[in-house]
Design a protein around this motif. Structure first.
Motif: not given
Length: 988
Positions: A390-401, A423-425
């Motif tokens: 859902v969120l990462h401290a320093s990087e943008a997340l996308g579909l590849e994650d 941080w995952r849900m």
């Protein structure tokens, strides 16, 4: 006496963020008034209202939205003698029934029990002769008595806890099942003890509630209405993601650039697929914007993916997976989260179609990464696994994650560490945080993004699809500015005036929709000086500049309905300018040669017949005639033994234009008499109601007078002709006759002017020259009138769906003696009503540009009927010709509703037993009715019939004969006439 329908919106659905009720279906409704996505809720509402509820008595219907329900249109439920409560069942297989509910009923359809997830033996007992069983489908009907009795229990404890009144009184809430706590108590085979105990027992309050319901409802009979031909589709993605679709591809093709890459058995809903996007059979794509090259394997569900996700998808083969993008709201933070599951996952022991142990081995993920120590082992399943970043401290997340979870261990690399750092849900944590408002907004935005592309495709591709439903939706949803911008772009970049004119007509429709039925009539004046500059640019050929100025002026007229309607009228006025330019492309088919110049004072006289349009009229009207193609069967006719239309012209010594028009009354009263000595006297030639406008336009279109010009009128006339011209016109037909008077007169005037000026024009040239004149005159109109009056006899005119507009005329040969037969059987009846064609024409053009399905189908039917009528004439078959006339009248009424006044309807009803066919001439609305009688020479007989019919007004009956003059040139006579003391010509 009320009829109430309650739709339960159902539970969360892991395959659609908005639940089963708002799951979009891969269907389109082409006849819907507004273009929109079809949700399961829409489908169920239509099924209930149009099929299941039809014929039912007053009462309350209750319908779940957890299922897809297909019901045949034929009624099959009898309500005779009905009492109590009725459940609706649909046939299903015994295998399917093992996971669902089944009704146990006797031969009379009375329900004795409901079995839920029964044994094979229990289900077998419910099977019918065809092996199917009656499935519970979530639809129940309560009669008024039963509904009132149920309603009365809401104040009785503990059932009051099912309402807010009980909750506000401090009672603990009770959850009840519609079927097993309410409906079941009325099943004849259920005992009170078993019912009160319930399926799972329950606490004391639940048992007490069932006791109250037993006492209230037990007396009502419970019957079953089974739809033996109905289908029920479940939501089991492990079987198929699109089980209702069969082998057919279900996709609105407007959303695809390369539809051939979408295989049969796949489904595309509310998507933009750009480029080479290949979709395998058995896969579903919904609410996605994907850009190729891209390949989606079988058994996949993709939902909620934006164009930016396409790059990540290209590097990852997909098969039997469910990949979704979600709008999530975490307090004040909105974000996008992607989830990935396997189509075959059972949500307990597998993930991505494999056991958890295999998944952990492939990816390097540990059990402790997805479940905390506090999660009991029995609760460790897909629903509780924290898999989705859902969120990462320093990087943008996308579909590849999440896509990396499909990759083999060797390709994992740093993705595992990035995944662990995020941080995952889990699914159960995500569901309460889904932002359904944002999801619906994204679907709406994607829908109108497709809509804008549809606008470009339909207009630039010259397609017949209607854009009016999209305009209504855009206005309702607040996307009208985007659609207006797209229409501006198309109009300003179009390759020809025809496309641009249709785009401007669509803008007028959007403005009309924005007025929401207020602000006055759409038809009206369109000459406000504020729009003059934009109109001037269009007239000069600067379409792009004109469209820009129109858009700038439009912004000032958007504040209230009255201004919006006036703006719409001016856009239709601009559209007419471009139609005129398109039609004037026919000028290239006008050829004028030189002839001997008649001496001063010698009259050139032309007389013309009227015309009857036997079929095909309206298909000759621009823009229909050059966008669809037209065909009209016309007959040149004498009325009461003479040609009713005429003109005579002579050169005079004075350098001026003397113009006189005689009305069609028997007294020969002069309607217009004027003299033009200056060019400014001709400036109003383009205003149809100005005195002598047609004659002024004829002088300009024949180029006898140049306007505009620096040279005065007197100088032009003296240099070219040594003097001026005197023109007299007459018509024995009343105004608005429907017999083509004005266009035929225009052709006669141009022919006589050419001859008087020492020029000559062929009939084909005159037909196209009249088209040009009427566009300059701004009256519009088609080509059938001049074809009917300038070409003798019986003929069919045709035009192709193309520009430049060219009319081709073919004589229709008839059997020997059949012309006289027609003369004996054709009669004209003057209805006493004046035809008003202008608003009719505006409405027809508006409906055509909107491509209303009825208008498009009717245009094709008009052309087809014209060809059938021509064939009937060739055979000399009066009854068949009569059928064509009757069909033609129905087509006219479809094209221009309201064209049959009440008195005309009475007149036609009185004549119907005595005629093969009948039709109002021209556009309808009044004027002359022509009839094809069953017996010959029936003028007096019909007069007696109509004289005895009430409510007809002032009618008259006239004889008509086919004018078989050898050629149009036979209508021209050059003869010396003594000078007249008056400008009024003698009666022709």
């Amino acid at each position: 006496e009320a009829r109430v329908l309650v739709l339960h919106v159902g539970r969360d659905f892991s395959f659609d963020d908005c639940g089963r009720a708002f799951t979009c279906l891969p269907v389109e409704e082409p006849d819907a008034p507004a273009e929109a996505l079809t949700c399961n809720l829409d489908s169920l509402l239509a099924t209930m209202m149009r099929r299941l509820c039809v014929g039912s008595p007053p009462g309350v219907w209750v319908c779940s939205t957890d299922m897809l329900l297909a019901v045949p249109s034929a009624p099959g439920i009898s309500w005779d003698g009905f009492q109590g409560v009725r459940v609706i069942a649909v046939p299903g297989s015994q295998a399917y029934a093992r996971s669902h509910g089944v009704y146990v009923a006797d031969g009379q359809g009375m329900v004795s029990n409901i079995i839920y997830r029964g044994t094979e033996a229990q289900i077998q007992q419910c099977a019918g002769p065809d092996g199917t069983v009656p499935l519970v489908c979530g639809v129940v009907f309560f009669s008024s008595d039963a509904a009132e009795q149920l309603l009365a229990t809401h104040v009785i404890p503990p059932l009051d806890a099912c309402t807010y009144l009980g909750l506000d009184s401090g009672a603990p809430p009770i959850q009840l099942s519609l079927f097993f706590d309410i409906v079941l108590c009325m099943a004849s085979g259920v005992t009170e003890e078993d019912f009160v105990r319930g399926m799972g027992g329950g606490d004391a309050s639940a048992r007490s509630a069932r006791s109250v319901l037993w006492a209230a409802l037990r007396s009502f009979p419970l019957s079953m209405g089974e739809r033996r031909r109905a289908g029920r589709v479940g939501w089991d993605p492990s079987r198929s993601l699109s089980p209702a679709l069969g082998a057919q591809t279900h996709v609105p093709l407007r959303s695809l650039q390369q539809p051939r890459l979408v295989e049969d058995g796949s489904s595309v809903t509310n998507c933009l697929l750009e480029g080479a996007v290949r979709l395998a059979a058995g896969s579903v794509v919904q609410h996605c914007h994907l850009q190729g090259p891209l390949e989606i394997g079988p058994g996949c569900l993709l939902s909620g993916l934006a164009a930016a996700s396409s790059a990540a998808l290209r590097s990852c083969p997909l098969r039997d997976v469910v990949l979704q993008g979600h709008h999530v709201r975490l307090r004040d933070l909105s974000c996008r989260v992607f989830t990935l599951t396997g189509r075959l996952d059972d949500w307990q022991a597998t993930y991505l179609n494999m056991p958890w142990t295999e998944f952990f081995h492939r990816t390097g993920i540990r059990e402790g990464d997805v479940w905390g120590a506090e999660t009991p082992r029995r609760s460790r399943c897909l629903l509780s696994a924290r898999l989705f970043p859902v969120l990462h401290a320093s990087e943008a997340l996308g579909l590849e994650d999440v896509l990396w979870l499909l990759a083999p261990a060797a390709a994992v690399g740093g993705r595992l560490q990035r995944w662990r750092a995020a941080w995952r849900m889990s699914w159960e944590e995500l569901l309460p945080c889904l932002d359904r408002a944002a999801e619906l907004g994204a679907r709406r935005a994607l829908f109108f993004q497709q809509g804008q592309r549809k606008v470009r495709r339909v207009l630039l591709g010259r397609r017949d699809g209607s854009l009016l439903p999209l305009a209504r939706s855009a206005v309702h949803e607040g996307y009208h500015e985007a659609v207006l911008g797209t229409l501006d772009e198309v109009a300003s970049t179009a390759a020809d005036a025809g496309i641009a004119a249709r785009a401007l007509a669509c803008i007028a429709d959007v403005l009309g929709c924005m007025a929401r039925g207020e602000g006055g009539l759409r038809s009206g004046p369109a000459a406000n000086k504020e729009w003059a500059s934009a109109f001037g640019r269009l007239e000069s050929g600067d379409i792009a500049g004109g469209v820009r100025e129109l858009a700038a002026e439009r912004k000032k007229w958007m504040s209230r309905p009255a201004l919006l309607v006036r703006a719409a009228r001016h856009y239709e006025g601009a559209e007419q300018i471009l139609i005129r330019q398109a039609v004037m492309s026919s000028c290239q088919f006008v050829t004028v040669g030189q002839a001997e110049l008649p001496p001063l004072g010698r009259w050139v006289r032309v007389t013309c017949p009227a015309r009857l349009d036997l079929s095909g009229g309206w298909s000759d009207t621009p823009p229909i005639t050059y966008e669809h193609g037209g065909a009209v069967v016309d007959v040149a006719v004498l009325v009461d033994g003479r040609r009713p239309i005429g003109v005579r012209v002579r050169r005079i010594g004075e350098p001026e234009l003397r113009l006189a028009s005689v009305s069609g009354t028997p007294r020969g009263e002069v309607a217009v008499e004027l003299v033009c000595r200056e060019l400014e006297h001709l400036q109003d030639y383009c205003q149809p109601h100005a005195p002598g406008a047609l004659l002024k336009a004829a002088f300009i279109c024949t180029q006898i007078v140049q306007l505009p010009s620096q040279k005065p009128l007197r100088a032009q006339l003296m240099e070219s002709f040594g003097g001026g011209f005197e023109v007299h016109t007459w018509s024995k037909l009343p105004h608005g006759s429907g017999l083509g008077t004005s266009s035929i007169l225009a052709g006669a005037v141009m022919a006589s002017l050419y001859r008087a000026a020492g020029k000559a024009a062929s009939t084909e040239s005159l037909i196209h020259a009249v088209l040009h004149l009427e566009q300059r005159l701004t009256t519009g109109g088609g080509w059938q009138d001049q074809v009917g009056g300038l070409v003798p006899g019986i003929k069919i005119g045709r035009s192709k769906a193309q520009l430049p507009l060219r009319v081709e005329v073919e004589e229709i040969p008839v059997p020997e003696g059949f012309t006289q037969t027609l003369n004996d059987h054709l009669l004209l009846v003057y209805t006493g009503k004046t035809r008003l064609a202008r608003n009719l024409l505006q409405d027809v053009v508006r409906n055509w540009y909107a491509r209303l399905p009825s208008a498009v189908q009717n245009a094709a039917a008009l052309v087809s009927n014209a060809e059938e009528c021509a064939q009937a004439l060739r055979r000399g078959n009066l009854p068949l010709i009569g059928e064509c006339l009757n069909r033609y009248w129905q087509q006219k009424k479809c094209m221009a509703p309201g064209c049959e006044p009440l008195a005309v309807g009475r007149l036609m009803d009185a004549l119907r037993p005595y005629v093969y066919g009948q039709c109002l001439a021209g556009a309808g609305g009044g004027g002359f009715l022509y009839v094809l009688t069953k017996a010959p020479r029936q003028k007096e007989a019909l007069h007696q019939i109509l004289a005895k019919t009430e409510g007809l007004g002032n009618f008259s009956i006239h004889s008509i004969e086919v004018d078989t003059g050898a050629s149009y040139r036979g209508f021209l006579m050059c003869c010396p006439v003594p000078p007249l003391t008056s400008t009024v010509p003698p009666q022709p």
